[in-house]
Design an enzyme around this catalytic site. Structure first.
Site, PDB file in Angstrom:
ATOM      1  N   CYS A  19       0.832  -1.209   0.000  1.00 28.17           N
ATOM      2  CA  CYS A  19       0.000   0.000   0.000  1.00 28.17           C
ATOM      3  C   CYS A  19       0.867   1.259   0.000  1.00 28.17           C
ATOM      4  CB  CYS A  19      -0.896  -0.061   1.238  1.00 28.17           C
ATOM      5  SG  CYS A  19      -1.712   1.472   1.667  1.00 28.17           S
ATOM      6  N   CYS A  74       0.160   3.794   2.758  1.00 28.18           N
ATOM      7  CA  CYS A  74       0.630   3.238   4.036  1.00 28.18           C
ATOM      8  C   CYS A  74       2.112   3.543   4.227  1.00 28.18           C
ATOM      9  CB  CYS A  74       0.426   1.725   4.086  1.00 28.18           C
ATOM     10  SG  CYS A  74      -1.302   1.203   4.001  1.00 28.18           S
TER      11      CYS A  74
END
Length: 101
Positions: free
Chosen positions: A31, A34
């Site tokens: 991600c 993230c």
């Protein structure tokens, strides 16, 4: 304090039984957002001794991700006295994360 890796095995002790508020970062290695939030969360963990900071990898801990009904990551959750007090989805600047606390 350093970031704690939260798993289903240590969740009760580290989060539910914590005497400090807990900031949880739900993330995954694939991600992009993230990876943007991760160093900010690490920085907060180093700077704030009055809270506990944990990271939960949603790929490794699907039970916890399901329990919190995580649909998008990154998701940041603040827990006090075993109860969710605030939750935010998506990458956030440090100031916005600190305001959650």
């Amino acid at each position: 304090m350093s970031v704690i890796k939260i798993t289903k095995d240590n969740y009760r002790q580290e989060v539910l039984q914590s005497d400090k508020p807990v900031l949880l970062d739900f993330w995954a290695s694939w991600c992009g957002p993230c990876r943007m939030v991760s160093p900010i969360v690490d920085e907060i963990a180093q700077e704030r001794g009055d809270i506990k900071v944990g990271k939960i990898n949603v790929d490794e801990e699907p039970e916890l991700a399901s329990q919190f009904r995580i649909m998008s990551i990154p998701t940041l959750v603040v827990i006090k006295d075993g109860q969710v007090v605030t939750q935010a989805v998506g990458a956030r600047p440090k100031s916005a994360i600190l305001s959650m606390l």
